[in-house]
Scaffold this active site. Structure first.
Site, mmCIF file in Angstrom:
data_model
loop_
_atom_site.group_PDB
_atom_site.id
_atom_site.type_symbol
_atom_site.label_atom_id
_atom_site.label_comp_id
_atom_site.label_asym_id
_atom_site.label_seq_id
_atom_site.Cartn_x
_atom_site.Cartn_y
_atom_site.Cartn_z
ATOM 1 N N ILE A 91 0.828 -1.207 0.000
ATOM 2 C CA ILE A 91 0.000 0.000 0.000
ATOM 3 C C ILE A 91 0.865 1.261 0.000
ATOM 4 C CG2 ILE A 91 -0.266 0.218 2.504
ATOM 5 C CD1 ILE A 91 -2.885 0.875 -0.288
ATOM 6 N N GLY A 309 -5.453 -7.125 1.219
ATOM 7 C CA GLY A 309 -5.930 -6.117 2.158
ATOM 8 C C GLY A 309 -5.080 -4.860 2.056
ATOM 9 N N GLU A 310 -4.989 -4.122 3.154
ATOM 10 C CA GLU A 310 -4.207 -2.873 3.250
ATOM 11 C C GLU A 310 -4.834 -1.722 2.472
ATOM 12 O OE1 GLU A 310 -0.160 -3.466 2.001
ATOM 13 O OE2 GLU A 310 0.167 -5.193 3.304
ATOM 14 N N GLY A 311 -5.877 -1.977 1.678
ATOM 15 C CA GLY A 311 -6.388 -0.985 0.731
ATOM 16 C C GLY A 311 -5.795 -1.149 -0.646
#
Length: 343
Positions: A91, A309-311
């Site tokens: 990210i 995940g993480e954006g």
């Protein structure tokens, strides 16, 4: 609770009319046309402005890790937060390449992150084990929601016109699965996935843990905040608050994957008016994400096989949103180009 505005339908109609006049067959740019018109309605402009994205990663730990639901130890959460700060995480790279503001918030990491230059908003050091007890009290859930609201306010105050919530929390696919099952009426077997890559034996345990958590609260009437308290996580509640505040301030919300969609479902349970402000970036490989998106009535822009995940999935989709706006704004109409339209 702050009132969430409705999209501007007159701007939506004007954007759709413009799309019909651009030098292309109607509908030939597919989802890019749809997203341009949706952003027009959310910005209240026939031609939306380019987006200024802000990514906030919320971190928290989960007591349910004691049940063996993750392939990684809980200590990885804090180590990954440090990696975000040092610019080495996915990210971090995606935020840089998209010129997006990146902030990391400790909403409930078990370890002490006091020496890191992040937002220190720890509600408590990790959640309870939701298999046997509430993940947090209602008051703690409300505090975590407020952590997210504050983060949205900071991002918007610095000029953000698109909000992305990322997550970091070893074990957080388990509470997310529980929320998706409860809010969507789905069986655990259809939703519970491998998360960080657990083997078949651990997957069976994880599915049983989610079933036990759901059974623990099955007889209870729970509103959105109570659901987060019973089955959620500190970073998930913070993400829900981030979405609620962003929508209240009229800012589009670009969902990431499994965790962020669970948070959006919880946010919708708190205030259903949130729904029109949600955009789906991608479809995660995590089991049940497509079901969760369908529960929200959303169709993802891309499917790249992400499950990080993480954006990260949302960040990867930012260029498509920017291109949708640029095409909508920059293409000539039939009249401008002197091209004959459809007979």
């Amino acid at each position: 609770m702050p009132r969430i505005p409705q999209p501007d339908l007159s701007a939506l109609d004007a954007a759709r009319a413009r799309q019909l006049q651009l030098t292309k067959p109607a509908g030939s740019l597919g989802k890019l046309e749809t997203i341009a018109c949706q952003l027009a309605s959310l910005q209240g402009r026939e031609i939306p402005l380019p987006l200024s994205p802000a990514i906030t990663v919320f971190a928290g730990d989960h007591g349910v890790c004691a049940e063996g639901v993750s392939a990684f130890p809980q200590a990885v959460t804090g180590a990954m937060v440090a990696n975000f700060v040092h610019g080495g995480a996915a990210i971090s790279v995606l935020a840089r390449v998209n010129q997006a503001r990146l902030e990391v918030v400790d909403a409930g990491v078990a370890s002490d992150l006091g020496g890191l230059p992040i937002i220190h908003a720890k509600v408590r050091a990790g959640s309870g084990n939701l298999r046997h007890e509430p993940a947090m009290s209602r008051e703690e859930a409300q505090q975590a929601l407020n952590v997210g609201r504050d983060a949205a306010r900071r991002a918007i105050a610095e000029g953000a016109t698109l909000l992305i919530a990322g997550d970091m929390g070893i074990g957080n696919t388990t509470p997310s699965a529980a929320l998706i099952c409860r809010l969507g009426g789905h069986a655990p077997a259809l939703v519970v996935g491998r998360g960080t890559g657990v083997d078949d034996a651990a997957l069976a345990v994880k599915c049983q843990v989610v079933s036990d958590a759901l059974a623990r609260v099955a007889a209870q009437e729970l509103d959105g905040v109570a659901l987060l308290a019973e089955l959620g996580g500190l970073e998930i509640a913070a993400m829900a608050g981030f979405y609620l505040e962003g929508a209240a301030q009229g800012i589009p919300l670009l969902l990431d994957g499994f965790i962020s969609t669970a948070a959006a479902l919880a946010a919708r349970a708190i205030n259903p008016d949130l729904t029109p402000w949600l955009l789906a970036s991608h479809c995660s490989q995590e089991t049940g994400h497509q079901l969760a998106l369908a529960t929200l009535g959303l169709t993802p822009l891309i499917d790249l096989g992400f499950r990080l995940g993480e954006g990260s999935g949302a960040a990867a989709a930012i260029p498509l949103l920017q291109q949708a706006i640029a095409l909508h704004a920059g293409m000539a109409t039939f009249a401008e180009a002197g091209v004959a339209g459809k007979a």
